[in-house]
Motif scaffolding. Structure first.
Motif, PDB file in Angstrom:
ATOM      1  N   GLY A 133       0.415  -1.129  -0.109  1.00 39.38           N
ATOM      2  CA  GLY A 133      -0.325  -0.179  -0.271  1.00 39.38           C
ATOM      3  C   GLY A 133       0.328   0.762   0.244  1.00 39.38           C
ATOM      4  N   GLN A 134       1.710   1.132  -0.041  1.00 37.70           N
ATOM      5  CA  GLN A 134       3.060   2.298  -0.320  1.00 37.70           C
ATOM      6  C   GLN A 134       3.577   2.756  -2.010  1.00 37.70           C
ATOM      7  OE1 GLN A 134       5.888   2.719   3.122  1.00 37.70           O
ATOM      8  NE2 GLN A 134       4.698   0.104   3.617  1.00 37.70           N
ATOM      9  N   GLN A 150       5.944   6.567  -9.224  1.00 37.23           N
ATOM     10  CA  GLN A 150       4.846   6.367  -9.113  1.00 37.23           C
ATOM     11  C   GLN A 150       4.222   4.923  -9.456  1.00 37.23           C
ATOM     12  OE1 GLN A 150       2.912   8.431 -10.966  1.00 37.23           O
ATOM     13  NE2 GLN A 150       4.942   9.512  -9.684  1.00 37.23           N
ATOM     14  N   THR A 151       5.102   3.866  -8.549  1.00 33.95           N
ATOM     15  CA  THR A 151       4.521   2.740  -8.746  1.00 33.95           C
ATOM     16  C   THR A 151       4.288   2.501  -6.899  1.00 33.95           C
ATOM     17  OG1 THR A 151       6.684   2.056 -10.295  1.00 33.95           O
ATOM     18  CG2 THR A 151       5.602  -0.058  -9.262  1.00 33.95           C
ATOM     19  N   MET A 152       3.174   1.944  -6.985  1.00 30.64           N
ATOM     20  CA  MET A 152       2.552   1.261  -5.425  1.00 30.64           C
ATOM     21  C   MET A 152       2.532  -0.304  -5.628  1.00 30.64           C
ATOM     22  SD  MET A 152       0.802   3.628  -4.119  1.00 30.64           S
ATOM     23  CE  MET A 152      -0.112   2.443  -2.482  1.00 30.64           C
ATOM     24  N   VAL A 153       3.046  -0.359  -4.488  1.00 29.68           N
ATOM     25  CA  VAL A 153       3.025  -2.059  -4.167  1.00 29.68           C
ATOM     26  C   VAL A 153       2.311  -2.539  -3.373  1.00 29.68           C
ATOM     27  CG1 VAL A 153       4.548  -3.782  -3.030  1.00 29.68           C
ATOM     28  CG2 VAL A 153       6.001  -1.593  -3.823  1.00 29.68           C
ATOM     29  N   LYS A 199      -2.323  -3.289   1.471  1.00 29.82           N
ATOM     30  CA  LYS A 199      -2.323  -3.708   2.748  1.00 29.82           C
ATOM     31  C   LYS A 199      -2.042  -5.252   3.884  1.00 29.82           C
ATOM     32  CE  LYS A 199      -2.230   0.501   4.572  1.00 29.82           C
ATOM     33  NZ  LYS A 199      -1.162   1.140   5.302  1.00 29.82           N
ATOM     34  N   ASP A 200      -2.890  -5.802   2.321  1.00 24.97           N
ATOM     35  CA  ASP A 200      -2.621  -7.440   2.981  1.00 24.97           C
ATOM     36  C   ASP A 200      -1.807  -7.904   1.789  1.00 24.97           C
ATOM     37  OD1 ASP A 200      -4.413  -7.044   5.178  1.00 24.97           O
ATOM     38  OD2 ASP A 200      -6.476  -6.741   3.460  1.00 24.97           O
ATOM     39  N   SER A 201      -1.459  -7.165   1.065  1.00 22.25           N
ATOM     40  CA  SER A 201      -0.282  -7.978   0.133  1.00 22.25           C
ATOM     41  C   SER A 201       1.141  -8.829   0.932  1.00 22.25           C
ATOM     42  CB  SER A 201       0.225  -7.246  -0.504  1.00 22.25           C
ATOM     43  OG  SER A 201      -0.947  -6.928  -1.412  1.00 22.25           O
ATOM     44  N   ARG A 202       1.046  -9.533   0.280  1.00 17.87           N
ATOM     45  CA  ARG A 202       2.161 -10.879   0.827  1.00 17.87           C
ATOM     46  C   ARG A 202       3.447 -11.532  -0.732  1.00 17.87           C
ATOM     47  NH1 ARG A 202       1.827 -12.952   5.869  1.00 17.87           N
ATOM     48  NH2 ARG A 202       0.052 -12.694   6.540  1.00 17.87           N
TER      49      ARG A 202
END
Length: 188
Positions: free
Chosen positions: A93-94, A161-164, A167-170
């Motif tokens: 989410g960042q 510009q790239t969102m990672v 919040k729940d991503s693994r």
């Protein structure tokens, strides 16, 4: 702990340390791609061998907060000719730029100055990175990226510009820093 194996007579393997999850204080292995070539010394990675250091139960893994493991590969090699890889872990989410700056990863290289980059506005193109593995966790290219990177490889992104994920991503992502300055090549 795993090994990155090379077919060079001088270097047979390089140990790959586990990444540190800052949120849970536990170690988890990060798997690098199977094929990496380094053109400066004509080193070619032929395989990776990851061994389990213990018996980690699935209950412990499900209790850990979600995080994404990163391997940031520097554009220059270490004095012994091996890749300089730094491992980090962060929540999704960042923006990739924020993750890199917050964890002290060199993002701008020679452009690290207040007048040499746009501070995340997506207009200068100095925060270019190459996504070696894990692009499915990242957002799609923005219009600014499409315009600035139209003559660059599809794996190149603007970190600002790239969102990672969310919040729940693994998952695991391998990022090549400063791809235009790198002294080695990745093989797919």
């Amino acid at each position: 702990m795993g090994l990155l194996q090379f077919n060079s007579p001088g270097i047979s393997s390089i140990p790959i340390t586990s990444s540190f999850n800052y949120n849970s204080k536990s170690l988890r292995p990060l798997h690098l791609p199977n094929q990496v070539s380094l053109e400066r010394r004509k080193l070619f990675a032929i395989s990776t061998n990851t061994t389990s250091g213990g018996s980690e139960s699935t209950d412990v893994a499900s209790e850990e907060p979600p995080s994404i493991d990163f391997a940031f590969v520097n554009s220059r090699l270490l004095p012994d000719g091996t890749p300089d890889v730094q491992y980090r872990s962060a929540c999704g989410g960042q923006k990739l730029r924020d993750i890199m700056l917050d964890t002290n990863i060199d993002l701008y290289g020679p452009y690290d100055g207040p007048l040499l980059n746009c501070s995340g506005g997506g207009t200068c193109g100095t925060c270019i990175v190459e996504v070696v593995e894990g692009k499915e966790i990242l957002s799609l290219r923005t219009d600014k990226e499409k315009e600035l990177l139209k003559k660059k490889p599809k794996t190149w992104r603007l970190a600002c510009q790239t969102m990672v994920g969310n919040k729940d991503s693994r998952g695991q992502i391998i990022i090549q820093q400063l791809p235009e300055w790198k002294v080695h090549e990745w093989e797919k």
